[in-house]
Design a protein around this motif. Structure first.
Motif, PDB file in Angstrom:
ATOM      1  N   ILE A   5       0.847  -1.180   0.000  1.00 40.91           N
ATOM      2  CA  ILE A   5       0.000   0.000   0.000  1.00 40.91           C
ATOM      3  C   ILE A   5       0.891   1.241   0.000  1.00 40.91           C
ATOM      4  O   ILE A   5       1.637   1.470   0.953  1.00 40.91           O
ATOM      5  CB  ILE A   5      -0.921   0.012   1.233  1.00 40.91           C
ATOM      6  N   GLY A   6       0.818   2.011  -1.057  1.00 40.03           N
ATOM      7  CA  GLY A   6       1.624   3.223  -1.156  1.00 40.03           C
ATOM      8  C   GLY A   6       0.882   4.416  -0.570  1.00 40.03           C
ATOM      9  O   GLY A   6      -0.227   4.746  -1.002  1.00 40.03           O
ATOM     10  N   ILE A   7       1.485   5.032   0.448  1.00 38.05           N
ATOM     11  CA  ILE A   7       0.890   6.185   1.117  1.00 38.05           C
ATOM     12  C   ILE A   7       1.783   7.395   0.861  1.00 38.05           C
ATOM     13  O   ILE A   7       2.974   7.380   1.195  1.00 38.05           O
ATOM     14  CB  ILE A   7       0.772   5.952   2.636  1.00 38.05           C
ATOM     15  N   ASN A   8       1.212   8.442   0.279  1.00 35.82           N
ATOM     16  CA  ASN A   8       2.012   9.614  -0.076  1.00 35.82           C
ATOM     17  C   ASN A   8       1.542  10.855   0.673  1.00 35.82           C
ATOM     18  O   ASN A   8       0.350  11.153   0.730  1.00 35.82           O
ATOM     19  CB  ASN A   8       1.927   9.876  -1.581  1.00 35.82           C
ATOM     20  N   PHE A   9       2.515  11.571   1.255  1.00 39.42           N
ATOM     21  CA  PHE A   9       2.262  12.836   1.932  1.00 39.42           C
ATOM     22  C   PHE A   9       2.883  13.978   1.130  1.00 39.42           C
ATOM     23  O   PHE A   9       3.816  13.784   0.359  1.00 39.42           O
ATOM     24  CB  PHE A   9       2.885  12.831   3.330  1.00 39.42           C
ATOM     25  N   HIS A  10       2.387  15.177   1.381  1.00 41.76           N
ATOM     26  CA  HIS A  10       3.002  16.376   0.830  1.00 41.76           C
ATOM     27  C   HIS A  10       3.494  17.232   1.998  1.00 41.76           C
ATOM     28  O   HIS A  10       4.572  17.001   2.498  1.00 41.76           O
ATOM     29  CB  HIS A  10       2.017  17.110  -0.089  1.00 41.76           C
ATOM     30  N   SER A 170       3.551   6.789  -9.135  1.00 40.80           N
ATOM     31  CA  SER A 170       2.456   7.606  -9.658  1.00 40.80           C
ATOM     32  C   SER A 170       1.479   7.919  -8.534  1.00 40.80           C
ATOM     33  O   SER A 170       1.761   7.681  -7.363  1.00 40.80           O
ATOM     34  CB  SER A 170       1.750   6.860 -10.801  1.00 40.80           C
ATOM     35  N   SER A 171       0.322   8.422  -8.898  1.00 41.17           N
ATOM     36  CA  SER A 171      -0.735   8.704  -7.917  1.00 41.17           C
ATOM     37  C   SER A 171      -2.018   7.995  -8.341  1.00 41.17           C
ATOM     38  O   SER A 171      -3.120   8.533  -8.208  1.00 41.17           O
ATOM     39  CB  SER A 171      -0.972  10.218  -7.809  1.00 41.17           C
ATOM     40  N   ASP A 172      -1.884   6.764  -8.832  1.00 40.21           N
ATOM     41  CA  ASP A 172      -3.026   6.020  -9.355  1.00 40.21           C
ATOM     42  C   ASP A 172      -3.852   5.328  -8.279  1.00 40.21           C
ATOM     43  O   ASP A 172      -4.864   4.715  -8.593  1.00 40.21           O
ATOM     44  CB  ASP A 172      -2.548   4.969 -10.374  1.00 40.21           C
ATOM     45  N   MET A 173      -3.382   5.386  -7.030  1.00 47.66           N
ATOM     46  CA  MET A 173      -4.095   4.807  -5.891  1.00 47.66           C
ATOM     47  C   MET A 173      -4.116   3.270  -5.967  1.00 47.66           C
ATOM     48  O   MET A 173      -3.670   2.683  -6.934  1.00 47.66           O
ATOM     49  CB  MET A 173      -5.515   5.360  -5.786  1.00 47.66           C
ATOM     50  N   GLY A 174      -4.575   2.660  -4.893  1.00 45.03           N
ATOM     51  CA  GLY A 174      -4.669   1.211  -4.856  1.00 45.03           C
ATOM     52  C   GLY A 174      -3.356   0.537  -4.501  1.00 45.03           C
ATOM     53  O   GLY A 174      -2.375   1.192  -4.141  1.00 45.03           O
ATOM     54  N   LEU A 175      -3.348  -0.785  -4.605  1.00 45.40           N
ATOM     55  CA  LEU A 175      -2.173  -1.568  -4.251  1.00 45.40           C
ATOM     56  C   LEU A 175      -1.100  -1.460  -5.323  1.00 45.40           C
ATOM     57  O   LEU A 175      -1.385  -1.259  -6.495  1.00 45.40           O
ATOM     58  CB  LEU A 175      -2.570  -3.035  -4.064  1.00 45.40           C
ATOM     59  N   MET A 176       0.155  -1.618  -4.892  1.00 47.14           N
ATOM     60  CA  MET A 176       1.276  -1.620  -5.828  1.00 47.14           C
ATOM     61  C   MET A 176       1.997  -2.959  -5.796  1.00 47.14           C
ATOM     62  O   MET A 176       2.006  -3.664  -4.786  1.00 47.14           O
ATOM     63  CB  MET A 176       2.270  -0.505  -5.488  1.00 47.14           C
ATOM     64  N   ASN A 177       2.593  -3.294  -6.911  1.00 48.95           N
ATOM     65  CA  ASN A 177       3.480  -4.450  -7.019  1.00 48.95           C
ATOM     66  C   ASN A 177       4.892  -3.945  -6.752  1.00 48.95           C
ATOM     67  O   ASN A 177       5.397  -3.110  -7.505  1.00 48.95           O
ATOM     68  CB  ASN A 177       3.350  -5.053  -8.420  1.00 48.95           C
ATOM     69  N   ASP A 178       5.520  -4.435  -5.684  1.00 49.65           N
ATOM     70  CA  ASP A 178       6.818  -3.858  -5.306  1.00 49.65           C
ATOM     71  C   ASP A 178       7.973  -4.343  -6.165  1.00 49.65           C
ATOM     72  O   ASP A 178       9.131  -4.028  -5.877  1.00 49.65           O
ATOM     73  CB  ASP A 178       7.115  -4.085  -3.817  1.00 49.65           C
ATOM     74  N   ALA A 179       7.657  -5.063  -7.255  1.00 49.26           N
ATOM     75  CA  ALA A 179       8.692  -5.436  -8.214  1.00 49.26           C
ATOM     76  C   ALA A 179       8.485  -4.718  -9.552  1.00 49.26           C
ATOM     77  O   ALA A 179       9.288  -4.885 -10.470  1.00 49.26           O
ATOM     78  CB  ALA A 179       8.698  -6.948  -8.439  1.00 49.26           C
ATOM     79  N   ALA A 180       7.439  -3.925  -9.645  1.00 49.29           N
ATOM     80  CA  ALA A 180       7.113  -3.251 -10.901  1.00 49.29           C
ATOM     81  C   ALA A 180       7.898  -1.953 -11.049  1.00 49.29           C
ATOM     82  O   ALA A 180       8.348  -1.362 -10.070  1.00 49.29           O
ATOM     83  CB  ALA A 180       5.622  -2.965 -10.971  1.00 49.29           C
ATOM     84  N   GLU A 194     -12.333  10.160   8.283  1.00 50.34           N
ATOM     85  CA  GLU A 194     -11.740   9.002   8.940  1.00 50.34           C
ATOM     86  C   GLU A 194     -12.063   7.718   8.180  1.00 50.34           C
ATOM     87  O   GLU A 194     -11.229   6.821   8.068  1.00 50.34           O
ATOM     88  CB  GLU A 194     -12.262   8.896  10.380  1.00 50.34           C
ATOM     89  N   THR A 195     -13.270   7.640   7.625  1.00 52.68           N
ATOM     90  CA  THR A 195     -13.661   6.468   6.842  1.00 52.68           C
ATOM     91  C   THR A 195     -12.785   6.317   5.602  1.00 52.68           C
ATOM     92  O   THR A 195     -12.376   5.208   5.230  1.00 52.68           O
ATOM     93  CB  THR A 195     -15.139   6.570   6.426  1.00 52.68           C
ATOM     94  N   GLU A 196     -12.471   7.444   4.967  1.00 51.46           N
ATOM     95  CA  GLU A 196     -11.609   7.394   3.778  1.00 51.46           C
ATOM     96  C   GLU A 196     -10.197   6.965   4.153  1.00 51.46           C
ATOM     97  O   GLU A 196      -9.579   6.155   3.450  1.00 51.46           O
ATOM     98  CB  GLU A 196     -11.595   8.759   3.093  1.00 51.46           C
ATOM     99  N   PHE A 197      -9.676   7.513   5.253  1.00 53.47           N
ATOM    100  CA  PHE A 197      -8.355   7.066   5.714  1.00 53.47           C
ATOM    101  C   PHE A 197      -8.361   5.567   5.992  1.00 53.47           C
ATOM    102  O   PHE A 197      -7.423   4.847   5.630  1.00 53.47           O
ATOM    103  CB  PHE A 197      -7.947   7.823   6.989  1.00 53.47           C
ATOM    104  N   ASP A 198      -9.408   5.070   6.633  1.00 52.35           N
ATOM    105  CA  ASP A 198      -9.505   3.647   6.971  1.00 52.35           C
ATOM    106  C   ASP A 198      -9.438   2.786   5.706  1.00 52.35           C
ATOM    107  O   ASP A 198      -8.727   1.771   5.671  1.00 52.35           O
ATOM    108  CB  ASP A 198     -10.817   3.353   7.711  1.00 52.35           C
ATOM    109  N   ALA A 199     -10.190   3.174   4.680  1.00 51.80           N
ATOM    110  CA  ALA A 199     -10.220   2.398   3.446  1.00 51.80           C
ATOM    111  C   ALA A 199      -8.866   2.393   2.755  1.00 51.80           C
ATOM    112  O   ALA A 199      -8.406   1.352   2.254  1.00 51.80           O
ATOM    113  CB  ALA A 199     -11.297   2.953   2.508  1.00 51.80           C
ATOM    114  N   ILE A 200      -8.200   3.549   2.744  1.00 53.46           N
ATOM    115  CA  ILE A 200      -6.882   3.634   2.106  1.00 53.46           C
ATOM    116  C   ILE A 200      -5.872   2.776   2.835  1.00 53.46           C
ATOM    117  O   ILE A 200      -5.116   2.011   2.220  1.00 53.46           O
ATOM    118  CB  ILE A 200      -6.416   5.106   2.059  1.00 53.46           C
ATOM    119  N   ALA A 202      -6.413   0.240   4.598  1.00 45.53           N
ATOM    120  CA  ALA A 202      -6.765  -1.173   4.457  1.00 45.53           C
ATOM    121  C   ALA A 202      -6.530  -1.678   3.039  1.00 45.53           C
ATOM    122  O   ALA A 202      -6.692  -2.872   2.769  1.00 45.53           O
ATOM    123  CB  ALA A 202      -8.222  -1.388   4.854  1.00 45.53           C
ATOM    124  N   GLY A 203      -6.152  -0.781   2.134  1.00 40.75           N
ATOM    125  CA  GLY A 203      -5.919  -1.176   0.751  1.00 40.75           C
ATOM    126  C   GLY A 203      -7.195  -1.521   0.013  1.00 40.75           C
ATOM    127  O   GLY A 203      -7.173  -2.292  -0.950  1.00 40.75           O
TER     128      GLY A 203
END
Length: 226
Positions: A5-10, A170-180, A194-200, A202-203
């Motif tokens: 799960i890729g989490i990006n901050f600014h 990228s910023s395509d959201m969702g799960l990433m393949n860590d070999a890609a 909070e619900t949106e944070f929870d879903a993110i 949780a992948g």
């Protein structure tokens, strides 16, 4: 090939520089930021998360670094070399401290521009010159890039590979393949619930959105054809 799960901050906290149009929603309060880090650190497998930061804001050093170290977490910081040493942004000593703290450094380009709109010569400059500056500063190879605004096309991906990058976020959201080569992540916003944070964290992504994401990523990877 692990799915992560890729989490990006600014930015975190109160900005200490003038923000670009549309940038403010991507700044989190310090309370929101530490809450997300606590959730990651307390997960059954914190290594399931790939934590990144874009833009090279001063809060990367002043707020994010100590918070990450306190929780035993690491992150990659994608730096705009055109902002180095500018007020409100990282300076060269900050980057060396980040590296010394176990963090990684990647390129976000020179200026904060949409790479998919650049002419080939300008794109080459953004990718090559920023990497040269960071490699000299870090005294090691810089092989990862964070794509500004998450906007890319086939030309951008080919240019990244040509200039020696081995991973592009990228910023395509969702799960990433860590070999890609291309690895999607989700940019957190201060106006998320909070619900949106929870879903993110949780992948989770609805099937219809997963399909749209897959089609969109395929289209962007292939076009334009020439």
């Amino acid at each position: 090939m692990a799915r992560k799960i890729g989490i990006n901050f600014h930015g975190v906290g109160a900005p200490v520089r003038d923000l670009e149009d549309g940038e403010a929603p991507y700044w989190l309060s310090e309370a929101q930021f530490t809450h997300v880090l606590d959730r990651i650190a307390s997960a059954p497998d914190p290594h399931q998360f790939v934590v990144t930061f874009d833009d090279g804001n001063l809060s990367d050093y002043e707020i994010a670094l100590p918070a990450l170290k306190q929780r035993g977490l690491t992150a990659t910081f994608f730096v705009l070399t055109g902002r180095l040493d500018e007020p409100g942004s990282l300076n060269r000593d900050h980057i060396k401290t980040l590296i010394g703290g176990g963090m990684s450094i990647g390129s976000h380009g020179i200026a904060h521009v949409d790479w998919s709109l650049l002419e080939p010569a300008a794109l080459d400059t953004e990718l090559s010159k920023s990497r040269e500056v960071l490699q000299e500063l870090c005294a090691k190879q810089v092989t990862e890039a964070g794509i500004p605004f998450g906007r890319y096309n086939a030309h951008v991906l080919r240019a990244l590979r040509h200039h020696g990058y081995r991973v592009a976020f990228s910023s395509d959201m969702g799960l990433m393949n860590d070999a890609a080569f291309l690895r999607p992540r989700t940019s957190l916003r201060g106006d998320m619930t909070e619900t949106e944070f929870d879903a993110i964290l949780a992948g989770q992504m609805p099937p219809a959105k997963q399909l749209r994401r897959a089609l969109g990523m395929t289209r962007k990877r292939l076009l334009p054809l020439r």
